[in-house]
Write an enzyme that holds these catalytic residues in place. Structure first.
Site, PDB file in Angstrom:
ATOM      1  CB  ILE A 203      -0.982   0.023   1.190  1.00  0.00           C
ATOM      2  CG1 ILE A 203      -0.238   0.018   2.537  1.00  0.00           C
ATOM      3  CG2 ILE A 203      -1.967  -1.122   1.113  1.00  0.00           C
ATOM      4  CD1 ILE A 203      -1.171   0.117   3.739  1.00  0.00           C
ATOM      5  CG  ASP A 204      -0.103   4.292  -2.636  1.00  0.00           C
ATOM      6  OD1 ASP A 204       0.598   3.504  -3.288  1.00  0.00           O
ATOM      7  OD2 ASP A 204      -1.156   4.800  -3.054  1.00  0.00           O
ATOM      8  CE  LYS A 205       6.801   8.829   3.391  1.00  0.00           C
ATOM      9  NZ  LYS A 205       7.859   9.774   2.938  1.00  0.00           N
TER      10      LYS A 205
ATOM     11  NE  ARG B 259      -2.686   8.089  -4.531  1.00  0.00           N
ATOM     12  CZ  ARG B 259      -1.357   8.256  -4.566  1.00  0.00           C
ATOM     13  NH1 ARG B 259      -0.547   7.234  -4.312  1.00  0.00           N
ATOM     14  NH2 ARG B 259      -0.855   9.437  -4.860  1.00  0.00           N
TER      15      ARG B 259
END
Length: 301
Positions: free
Chosen positions: A133-135, A224
């Site tokens: 998953i993204d930062k 996103r």
């Protein structure tokens, strides 16, 4: 002693480096290429070579995994919590602001994987990321403790056997209470690949909508990109979002990162269906309370 890996028939074509990074620590993979200690079908190969089902990879740099059954439980470093752990997997609840692996501007020791490797080094265990998953996304991650486990879990993720849900706040009002976004996105090799996202509206506010999202595929930045394509980007998304809207939202409601939270993971594990959930972190929960107060409502999630 050399180690040989045969690419599974179910594996899609991808860069050699990407295939290896899913199975070994990134430092070990880089060392393989730096020392020319890798062969693809008997020939020297660089990280950009494309591997396909049936190809044979030979590694000439030893990599060993050790296990110690008498070790004490490992405390979690700051930045994440271990919600579940057994001999094979970890279920992690990650805070926003922590990258899952090292990058151009992120030292390995500051990444989730680096912190896990440091925490488990004394036990001879090398944790492996099963997915990412993204930062700036918070929430759940599955981490494997061995190569055999990570390979099995990756196949199940890629085959859609793992249920993943997110909570996201998007800009504007959606035209439908629930729906699907079916729009191709760039794959690992840059070519378009299918991507499918399902959503259901949980709550509407004056200028935003809280949605529960279920991913049928697992492409990079899928949620996103899909909501941005729909014209309703994730609130506070600095890359795909609305800069003017984000600036006003931060000023009014105090949120400093994208409102995207990996809330639920469910899968068949050891003969039964298991489900893990992560509550909304304080920062995004506070933003929802601020939205409700602005609307003159006492409702909360």
């Amino acid at each position: 002693m050399a180690r040989e890996i045969v690419i599974p028939q179910t594996e899609a074509p991808k860069r050699l480096e990407n295939f290896l990074k899913k199975r070994f620590p990134i430092g070990y993979v880089r060392k393989l290429f730096r020392r020319n200690s890798i062969r693809l079908n008997g020939k020297r190969s660089g990280p950009d070579e494309i591997v396909r089902a049936g190809d044979r990879i030979t590694l000439f740099l030893p990599f060993e995994e050790k296990r110690r059954s008498n070790a004490k439980p490992t405390p979690a470093p700051r930045g994440f919590k271990i919600l579940f752990e057994d001999d094979d997997i970890l279920i992690i609840n990650k805070q926003a602001g922590i990258a899952v692996h090292e990058g151009k501007e992120i030292l390995k020791r500051h990444s989730l994987l680096g912190m896990l490797e440091a925490a488990y080094r004394s036990r001879g265990i090398v944790p492996r990321l099963v997915h990412r998953i993204d930062k700036e996304t918070s929430g759940l991650l599955v981490v494997a403790k061995s190569t055999s486990v990570v390979e099995d879990l990756e196949k199940r993720f890629e085959g859609g056997e793992v249920e993943k849900e997110y909570l996201a706040l998007v800009a504007g009002r959606l035209s439908a209470r629930e729906g699907s976004i079916d729009f191709p996105l760039p794959g690992r090799e840059g070519s378009p690949v299918s991507a499918l996202t399902h959503y259901r509206v949980e709550r509407e506010y004056a200028q935003t909508t809280l949605v529960r999202v279920r991913m049928a595929t697992g492409r990079m930045h899928q949620v996103r990109l899909h909501f941005a394509k729909l014209g309703h980007p994730i609130v506070m998304d600095v890359k795909y979002g609305d800069f003017t809207f984000n600036r006003q939202f931060r000023k009014t409601h105090g949120l400093k990162r994208q409102f995207l939270h990996a809330s639920t993971i469910a899968l068949e594990y050891r003969g039964k269906k298991r489900k893990w959930t992560a509550p909304l972190p304080d920062d995004v929960a506070a933003a929802l309370r601020s939205l409700a107060e602005a609307a003159g409502s006492n409702s909360h999630l």
